[in-house]
Design a protein around this motif. Structure first.
Motif, short mmCIF file in Angstrom:
data_model
loop_
_atom_site.label_atom_id
_atom_site.label_comp_id
_atom_site.label_asym_id
_atom_site.label_seq_id
_atom_site.Cartn_x
_atom_site.Cartn_y
_atom_site.Cartn_z
N GLY A 148 6.29 -0.39 -7.26
CA GLY A 148 6.55 0.02 -8.64
C GLY A 148 8.04 -0.04 -8.96
O GLY A 148 8.45 -0.52 -10.02
N GLY A 149 8.84 0.44 -8.02
CA GLY A 149 10.28 0.41 -8.24
C GLY A 149 10.81 -1.02 -8.32
O GLY A 149 11.66 -1.33 -9.17
N GLY A 151 7.76 10.15 -2.06
CA GLY A 151 7.23 10.08 -3.42
C GLY A 151 7.52 8.81 -4.18
O GLY A 151 7.02 8.65 -5.29
N LEU A 152 8.30 7.89 -3.63
CA LEU A 152 8.58 6.67 -4.38
C LEU A 152 7.55 5.60 -4.04
O LEU A 152 7.24 5.36 -2.88
CB LEU A 152 9.99 6.15 -4.07
CG LEU A 152 11.16 6.99 -4.60
CD1 LEU A 152 12.46 6.21 -4.49
CD2 LEU A 152 10.94 7.41 -6.05
N TRP A 153 7.04 4.95 -5.09
CA TRP A 153 6.06 3.88 -4.94
C TRP A 153 6.83 2.57 -4.84
O TRP A 153 7.44 2.11 -5.82
CB TRP A 153 5.09 3.89 -6.13
CG TRP A 153 4.03 2.86 -6.06
CD1 TRP A 153 3.83 1.83 -6.92
CD2 TRP A 153 2.98 2.77 -5.08
NE1 TRP A 153 2.74 1.09 -6.54
CE2 TRP A 153 2.20 1.64 -5.41
CE3 TRP A 153 2.65 3.51 -3.94
CZ2 TRP A 153 1.09 1.25 -4.66
CZ3 TRP A 153 1.54 3.12 -3.19
CH2 TRP A 153 0.78 2.02 -3.55
N VAL A 162 11.22 6.96 1.45
CA VAL A 162 11.75 7.91 0.45
C VAL A 162 10.58 8.68 -0.15
O VAL A 162 9.70 8.08 -0.76
CB VAL A 162 12.51 7.17 -0.67
CG1 VAL A 162 13.15 8.19 -1.62
CG2 VAL A 162 13.57 6.25 -0.08
N MET A 165 0.82 -1.21 0.00
CA MET A 165 0.00 0.00 0.00
C MET A 165 0.86 1.26 0.00
O MET A 165 0.33 2.37 0.01
CB MET A 165 -0.91 0.03 1.23
CG MET A 165 -1.95 -1.05 1.25
SD MET A 165 -3.12 -0.89 -0.12
CE MET A 165 -4.13 -2.34 0.20
N GLY A 166 2.16 1.09 0.05
CA GLY A 166 3.03 2.25 0.02
C GLY A 166 3.52 2.63 1.40
O GLY A 166 3.73 1.78 2.25
N GLY A 167 3.68 3.93 1.61
CA GLY A 167 4.23 4.40 2.87
C GLY A 167 5.75 4.39 2.84
O GLY A 167 6.41 4.03 3.81
N SER A 168 6.31 4.79 1.70
CA SER A 168 7.76 4.74 1.52
C SER A 168 8.47 5.73 2.44
O SER A 168 7.99 6.83 2.67
CB SER A 168 8.08 5.07 0.06
OG SER A 168 9.47 5.18 -0.13
#
Lengths: 431, 265
Positions: free
Chosen positions: B172-173, B167-169, B165, B160-163
């Motif tokens: 996806g990376g 703005g980085l998904w 860094v 769900m994200g919450g990186s």
């Protein structure tokens, strides 16, 4: 083990980029209305500045609330990351400024938002960046316009205001054959109706002010990178593949791989140009994104009802909407926009400019203003407003006549909207 | 900043963490996992390079900027790692490996004890079997294999994200790195993991301090699967990162760095 699945679109629209606040347990995204963030130690501070540790320093560069929006849009578009900006125009400028400089060249669709046209045609040349505009319905025109200094191909998912459906797969292939990225303004479709990365595009920008927010209360933009373009192999983008003296000799592609452009756009673009999004605006926009799938579904349903009313009406000369078989891009729309061709369309009043004026002035529910993608239905006359800087030839090339009216269909009861349009068309007929 | 070396007649690319490589400093060699590349270590490599160490974050053969083909076995990669140290003029280094990359680090420490000062094995288990469905899809270069690695490789929270860094998904990376690996690379690497059966025998011969770093939400190498390895290591210990999945450098780069600092300084 069962075949795994990624979180789906509707789930990401609600949860993407956020987890409950670890300190307070807040379920909603908190608004971190703070310009700056305390360093636990001098060494920690140095590590943050040197990209050895991840975190927030100063809200012009990044902010926890804004980052949630960035991640959410990146996830919805299928990218590796995003940078939120003060506006959609700031997102476009950020991409251009990150990719190129004096002497470089862009090939752009001729049917784009008037503000983008202004930037390409009038403002960027002052900084040495020129643009060739081409017919978006002719992918080969993009190929023909590419020259040695070209660094970007640009178009909109749905052109403005003619709703030309860009053949993204074809243009992306042309771009990649030339070692160039394709950037798409996906504002009119939103990632719910179109994910340009799935069709081969490399960069996506949004005016988040429109459908992403949906409420018309916050200006914002987002630049998203798919992370698949090989900057090193292209060899045309020294800002991403050569040491940058402005950041201790950092080579962004070497260091960050798929995240190179996003990291450079933030580390240089937000740092130096400063067109950042405020945390409050990010919060507002997040409220909109949460309901994006529901709203876009209703937007399209309402639009179909309005189109059914207008198409063939005595006062209406033509209706431009890609779902109509009469639209030149109908087949392409079915292929690239199967969930709907958006909620913005144009139509021609038989009475020309005077009829257009009477029509707009008679409307009571539609709001006459310079925006689209609002929950409330909107109307505008492009020739006198959004595209007024374009001369007659440019207007004609963009498919804009004096009697053209653009509607952005909102979420009201469609019968009420049709009632308002009947009022406007009656006035137009008397012109 | 980077170093270009030659090992076994083939070009090797190694990032150096933003500083010029100096073999006189304590050296840390970072080894990425299956179908990944050096960029997974970006933050950690930069920290060590700017805190008194010399860093080599390599692309394994056939991965991103290092010349191929990919090496077919964990033993071959272990020998190649020592070849990298030789090429860089390094007598002794600390070796850090993630996932597949942890296995050649273990094997190298076993085969060449005098060359390894410390080892850190992240997201590891011995053995490291690969599900048939993943291996089969990787063999035919199906994108489904990348989907499986991406979904199983990240905790549900990270999906769900919450990186860390901005703005980085996260997923996806990870997905783009897998896709960039190219046809055959993921299968080669997964098969090498699957075929490696020497892990526990290697572990007992490791004489340097060894630290295991596991995420408690890791679905690919859960901490319980590393217990046998921990027990076999003469000087081993385990650090568990709470709320973290397999791709810990992307999910929790700061906590991963803290674990490495704990293990190597």
């Amino acid at each position: 083990m069962a075949s795994p699945g990624h979180p789906r679109f509707d789930t990401l629209a609600l949860h993407g980029g956020q987890k409950p606040d670890p300190v307070t347990g807040a379920r909603a995204v908190p608004v971190y209305q703070s310009t700056s963030f305390v360093f636990p130690s001098t060494d920690h501070a140095a590590s943050l500045f040197n990209l050895e540790r991840a975190g927030h320093i100063y809200s012009r560069i990044s902010n926890p609330t804004v980052s949630v929006l960035e991640e959410r849009i990146a996830g919805l578009e299928g990218g590796v990351g995003a940078v939120a900006t003060a506006s959609g125009q700031a997102a476009l400028h950020l991409a251009v400024a990150t990719l190129m400089g004096n002497g470089d060249h862009i090939v752009a669709s001729g049917s784009i938002y008037g503000g983008s046209h202004n930037m390409f045609n009038y403002t960027l040349p002052r900084f040495g960046i020129t643009t060739t505009f081409v017919n978006p319905r002719d992918p080969d025109a993009f190929r023909q316009a590419i020259g040695p200094s070209t660094r970007l191909l640009f178009g909109e998912t749905l052109g403005n205001p003619g709703l030309e459906v860009l053949d993204i797969p074809a243009v992306a292939e042309i771009a990649h054959e030339a070692g160039l990225p394709l950037m798409i303004d996906n504002t009119f479709a939103s990632p719910f109706l179109s994910r340009p990365f799935d069709h081969g595009a490399d960069l996506v920008m949004h005016s988040a002010t429109k459908f992403l927010g949906g409420h018309g209360i916050a200006i914002g933009g987002v630049l998203v990178d798919r992370g698949a373009f090989d900057w090193e192999a292209s060899g045309l983008f020294p800002t991403l593949t050569e040491p940058y003296a402005g950041y201790h000799g950092l080579d962004f592609a070497e260091e960050f791989g798929p995240g190179a452009l996003i990291m450079r756009a933030r580390a240089e673009g937000l740092r130096d140009f400063g067109a950042c999004m405020s945390p409050a605006n990010a919060f507002y926009l997040l409220q909109g994104v949460e309901t994006l799938p529901l709203r876009m579904t209703r937007h399209v349903e309402n639009t179909r009802a309005i189109i059914a009313f207008l198409d063939g009406h005595d006062a209406v000369g033509s209706v431009l909407w890609p779902e109509l078989p009469s639209h030149p891009d109908h087949e392409l729309s079915k292929r690239l926009l199967p969930k709907g061709a958006g909620a913005i369309f144009s139509f021609e009043l038989k009475g020309g400019r005077e009829a257009g004026v009477k029509f707009i002035e008679a409307l009571q529910l539609f709001s006459h203003l310079a925006n689209v993608g609002d929950a409330k239905s909107l109307v505008i006359h492009p020739a006198s407003t959004t595209h007024q800087q374009m001369d007659a030839a440019a207007l004609e090339a963009a498919g804009i006549s004096e009697g053209l009216v653009r509607l952005s269909i909102g979420l009201e009861d469609p019968d009420d909207l049709i009632g308002d349009l009947k009022r406007g068309l009656a006035a137009a007929s008397r012109a | 900043m980077s170093l270009e070396l030659t090992v076994d007649g083939r070009a090797v690319f190694a990032a150096t963490g933003g500083r010029t490589f100096d073999a006189a400093l304590p050296v840390v060699l970072f080894v990425h996992g299956a179908s990944m590349n050096r960029t997974v270590w970006s933050a950690q490599a930069r920290w060590f390079a700017h805190h008194g160490h010399a860093v080599l974050a390599v692309d394994l053969p056939g991965h991103d900027r290092s010349e191929g083909p990919p090496l077919p076995s964990i033993g071959a990669v272990a020998d190649w790692l020592i070849g990298v140290l030789d090429a860089a003029g390094v007598a002794t280094a600390s070796l850090v490996g993630h996932s597949m990359g942890s296995l050649p680090v273990l094997e190298a420490a076993s085969r060449y004890p005098s060359r390894c000062a410390r080892i850190v094995l992240l997201g590891t288990s011995v053995p490291m079997p690969v599900a048939d469905v993943l291996l089969n899809n990787a063999e035919i270069n199906s994108h489904a294999a990348y989907d499986m690695v991406t979904v199983w490789g990240h905790s549900r929270t990270a999906q769900m994200g919450g990186s860390d860094v901005p703005g980085l998904w996260i997923t996806g990376g990870g997905m783009r790195l897998l896709e960039r690996g190219g046809d055959g690379v993921l299968y080669n690497d997964m098969k090498a993991c699957n075929d490696y059966t020497n892990g526990l025998e290697a572990a007992v011969r490791v004489s340097c301090p060894a630290t295991l770093v596991l995420g408690d939400r890791d679905m690919m190498t859960p901490p319980r699967n590393a217990r046998a390895l921990l027990d076999a290591l003469p000087d081993g210990r385990m650090i568990v990162l709470e709320g973290c999945g397999h791709m810990m450098m992307a999910e929790r780069p700061n906590r991963t760095l803290d674990a490495l600092i704990d293990a190597l300084t």
